[in-house]
Design a protein around this motif. Structure first.
Motif, PDB file in Angstrom:
ATOM      1  N   GLN A   1       5.347 116.958 -29.470  1.00 46.64           N
ATOM      2  CA  GLN A   1       4.027 117.505 -29.707  1.00 46.64           C
ATOM      3  C   GLN A   1       2.989 116.401 -29.876  1.00 46.64           C
ATOM      4  OE1 GLN A   1       4.613 120.180 -33.137  1.00 46.64           O
ATOM      5  NE2 GLN A   1       4.286 121.885 -31.729  1.00 46.64           N
ATOM      6  N   THR A   2       1.748 116.716 -29.492  1.00 42.21           N
ATOM      7  CA  THR A   2       0.640 115.761 -29.618  1.00 42.21           C
ATOM      8  C   THR A   2      -0.594 116.493 -30.127  1.00 42.21           C
ATOM      9  OG1 THR A   2      -0.004 116.161 -27.334  1.00 42.21           O
ATOM     10  CG2 THR A   2       1.498 114.327 -27.718  1.00 42.21           C
ATOM     11  N   VAL A   3      -0.482 117.143 -31.245  1.00 42.08           N
ATOM     12  CA  VAL A   3      -1.538 118.025 -31.724  1.00 42.08           C
ATOM     13  C   VAL A   3      -2.747 117.252 -32.236  1.00 42.08           C
ATOM     14  CG1 VAL A   3      -2.099 119.818 -33.401  1.00 42.08           C
ATOM     15  CG2 VAL A   3       0.127 119.833 -32.256  1.00 42.08           C
ATOM     16  N   ASP A   4      -2.535 116.135 -32.932  1.00 44.86           N
ATOM     17  CA  ASP A   4      -3.644 115.411 -33.563  1.00 44.86           C
ATOM     18  C   ASP A   4      -4.659 114.964 -32.523  1.00 44.86           C
ATOM     19  OD1 ASP A   4      -2.206 115.738 -35.846  1.00 44.86           O
ATOM     20  OD2 ASP A   4      -1.716 113.613 -36.141  1.00 44.86           O
ATOM     21  N   PRO A   5      -5.931 115.265 -32.706  1.00 40.99           N
ATOM     22  CA  PRO A   5      -6.939 114.895 -31.706  1.00 40.99           C
ATOM     23  C   PRO A   5      -7.171 113.393 -31.599  1.00 40.99           C
ATOM     24  CG  PRO A   5      -7.980 115.842 -33.645  1.00 40.99           C
ATOM     25  CD  PRO A   5      -6.510 116.059 -33.806  1.00 40.99           C
ATOM     26  N   ASP A   6      -6.801 112.637 -32.643  1.00 36.03           N
ATOM     27  CA  ASP A   6      -7.012 111.192 -32.611  1.00 36.03           C
ATOM     28  C   ASP A   6      -5.729 110.421 -32.311  1.00 36.03           C
ATOM     29  OD1 ASP A   6      -5.784 111.861 -35.000  1.00 36.03           O
ATOM     30  OD2 ASP A   6      -6.917 110.412 -36.202  1.00 36.03           O
ATOM     31  N   LEU A   7      -4.720 111.108 -31.774  1.00 35.08           N
ATOM     32  CA  LEU A   7      -3.460 110.438 -31.449  1.00 35.08           C
ATOM     33  C   LEU A   7      -3.680 109.422 -30.336  1.00 35.08           C
ATOM     34  CD1 LEU A   7      -0.423 110.622 -32.289  1.00 35.08           C
ATOM     35  CD2 LEU A   7      -0.097 112.004 -30.232  1.00 35.08           C
ATOM     36  N   GLU A   8      -3.207 108.196 -30.552  1.00 40.34           N
ATOM     37  CA  GLU A   8      -3.401 107.142 -29.558  1.00 40.34           C
ATOM     38  C   GLU A   8      -2.490 107.374 -28.356  1.00 40.34           C
ATOM     39  OE1 GLU A   8      -2.502 106.645 -32.677  1.00 40.34           O
ATOM     40  OE2 GLU A   8      -4.111 105.549 -33.684  1.00 40.34           O
ATOM     41  N   ALA A   9      -3.043 107.181 -27.173  1.00 35.60           N
ATOM     42  CA  ALA A   9      -2.257 107.310 -25.944  1.00 35.60           C
ATOM     43  C   ALA A   9      -1.279 106.142 -25.818  1.00 35.60           C
ATOM     44  CB  ALA A   9      -3.181 107.359 -24.737  1.00 35.60           C
ATOM     45  N   ILE A  10      -0.148 106.403 -25.189  1.00 33.29           N
ATOM     46  CA  ILE A  10       0.891 105.401 -24.981  1.00 33.29           C
ATOM     47  C   ILE A  10       0.723 104.793 -23.591  1.00 33.29           C
ATOM     48  CG2 ILE A  10       3.375 105.002 -24.819  1.00 33.29           C
ATOM     49  CD1 ILE A  10       3.734 107.425 -26.705  1.00 33.29           C
ATOM     50  N   LYS A  11       0.692 103.479 -23.531  1.00 35.96           N
ATOM     51  CA  LYS A  11       0.485 102.767 -22.268  1.00 35.96           C
ATOM     52  C   LYS A  11       1.808 102.261 -21.715  1.00 35.96           C
ATOM     53  CE  LYS A  11      -1.678  98.542 -20.454  1.00 35.96           C
ATOM     54  NZ  LYS A  11      -2.536  97.375 -20.802  1.00 35.96           N
ATOM     55  N   TRP A  12       1.989 102.431 -20.388  1.00 39.18           N
ATOM     56  CA  TRP A  12       3.156 101.920 -19.686  1.00 39.18           C
ATOM     57  C   TRP A  12       2.698 101.059 -18.512  1.00 39.18           C
ATOM     58  CZ3 TRP A  12       8.321 103.337 -20.855  1.00 39.18           C
ATOM     59  CH2 TRP A  12       8.446 104.349 -21.829  1.00 39.18           C
ATOM     60  N   ASP A  13       3.504 100.040 -18.203  1.00 38.81           N
ATOM     61  CA  ASP A  13       3.241  99.237 -17.014  1.00 38.81           C
ATOM     62  C   ASP A  13       3.962  99.851 -15.816  1.00 38.81           C
ATOM     63  OD1 ASP A  13       2.253  96.478 -15.907  1.00 38.81           O
ATOM     64  OD2 ASP A  13       4.319  96.709 -15.187  1.00 38.81           O
ATOM     65  N   LEU A  14       3.330  99.804 -14.661  1.00 45.47           N
ATOM     66  CA  LEU A  14       3.871 100.416 -13.464  1.00 45.47           C
ATOM     67  C   LEU A  14       5.238  99.852 -13.098  1.00 45.47           C
ATOM     68  CD1 LEU A  14       3.494 102.321 -11.056  1.00 45.47           C
ATOM     69  CD2 LEU A  14       2.202 100.504  -9.909  1.00 45.47           C
ATOM     70  N   LYS A  15       5.494  98.603 -13.399  1.00 47.09           N
ATOM     71  CA  LYS A  15       6.749  97.968 -13.007  1.00 47.09           C
ATOM     72  C   LYS A  15       7.858  98.146 -14.045  1.00 47.09           C
ATOM     73  CE  LYS A  15       4.955  96.392  -9.190  1.00 47.09           C
ATOM     74  NZ  LYS A  15       5.340  97.015  -7.897  1.00 47.09           N
ATOM     75  N   ASP A  16       7.581  98.824 -15.137  1.00 45.73           N
ATOM     76  CA  ASP A  16       8.598  99.062 -16.156  1.00 45.73           C
ATOM     77  C   ASP A  16       9.595 100.084 -15.617  1.00 45.73           C
ATOM     78  OD1 ASP A  16      10.141  99.792 -18.342  1.00 45.73           O
ATOM     79  OD2 ASP A  16       8.468  99.740 -19.747  1.00 45.73           O
TER      80      ASP A  16
END
Length: 326
Positions: A271-286
């Motif tokens: 779940q991601t209910v909190d409006p201020d939840l930080e987005a998770i970043k991924w690198d394309l080559k991972d």
């Protein structure tokens, strides 16, 4: 390119994704796949159209199968918070120069048809006929035991543009893939309902629908479906999985219907209910971005998609390449 800050006060209030209409060339073959094999429930049907819902859904339909000469997608649909929000949506899209029209849809109230920044058709409604609950009618549970529609994923020619547009109407980014060399987005997952995504965007020839996902109770349901498909003539329709995504942490399986529309069977995300939840970043080559464990995605998964009826796709502006299975 940084993702935009969450837009907590959009011009109108979208609750969630609702349903999709597939154009199918053989209605009987599609019925056998979605009803007899996957286990969706028929809520109405005739010689031209089949309406389907999943086991936990109270709305009349989450998937419409329409007989057509060529396979296609007619539109993606969303439910808004109230009747007033429909008028706000109409006025906002009209002010942006988008085509807008009130259309009549069976089992729905007023329905607004328009399109996104790439021309992909969107429909919005507030009222849909309610049906009696069936989630405790366990004799009806068949196939993979689908509980509800979960999300759409679309190929788009410019993911940064998609994220910017959908952010304006309130979709919040939960996870994203960035190309390190250019700093541009290669993919992004955005939501309204408090899950990982209602709609995601993947870099590629678009707009096209990459897949439509259905939520199931457990990974064991997916294993059961694989056994069923392998012994009822559908082994060639299994495209990718099972496995677990890095992004979303979901246990997944990708299959193709008789017309090539891609379906994801999906469980175990968060779940991601909190409006201020930080987005998770991924690198394309991972390598664990797309597959935390399991075989890498085949080339077809990055190239094959369903066309929107009457919409000509264009090539992606970002030429970066992900990890592809040999």
């Amino acid at each position: 390119m940084p993702i935009p800050a969450p837009n907590l006060y959009p011009p109108f209030n979208i609750l969630r994704l609702s349903h999709i209409e597939f154009g199918v060339t053989d209605l009987a073959a599609s019925r056998a796949f979605y009803v007899d094999t996957l286990g969706l429930q028929v809520t109405d049907e005739d010689d031209e159209t089949i309406y389907l819902r999943a086991m936990e859904e109270r709305g009349h339909h989450c998937l419409i199968l329409k007989k057509k000469a060529q396979a296609s997608v007619d539109y993606l649909a969303y439910k808004v918070f109230s009747e007033d929000e429909l008028d706000k949506a109409h006025d906002w899209f009209a002010a942006q120069g988008h085509d807008v029209a009130w259309v009549t849809r069976p089992y729905q109230g007023r329905t607004l048809r328009t399109h996104d920044c790439f021309g992909a058709p969107m429909e919005f409604y507030f009222k849909m006929d309610r049906l009696a609950p069936i989630h405790q009618q366990y004799a009806l549970y068949k196939g993979v035991k689908p509980l509800r529609i979960d999300h759409f994923n679309c190929f788009v020619p410019d993911v940064d543009k998609a994220v910017a547009f959908y952010n304006r109407i309130g979709f919040r980014v939960t996870e994203y893939t960035e190309d390190e060399e250019t700093g541009r987005l290669w993919a992004a997952w955005t939501h309204r309902k408090g899950g990982v995504h209602d709609i995601a965007f993947t870099n590629g020839l678009g707009p096209r629908v990459h897949h439509t996902a259905f939520w199931v109770p457990t990974p064991l349901n997916i294993i059961d479906l694989l056994d069923l498909m392998a012994t009822t003539g559908y082994v060639g329709n299994i495209e990718r999985g099972p496995g677990r995504h890095g992004i979303s942490n979901a246990f997944f399986l990708y299959i193709l219907d008789p017309d090539g529309h891609r379906i994801e069977i999906y469980c175990s995300d968060y779940q991601t209910v909190d409006p201020d939840l930080e987005a998770i970043k991924w690198d394309l080559k991972d390598p664990q971005r797309q597959t935390l464990w399991g075989a890498p995605a085949p080339r077809s998964w990055f190239e094959h998609g369903s066309l929107f009826d009457g919409v000509e796709p264009v090539a992606a502006t970002l030429k970066a390449t992900p990890i592809v299975a040999p």
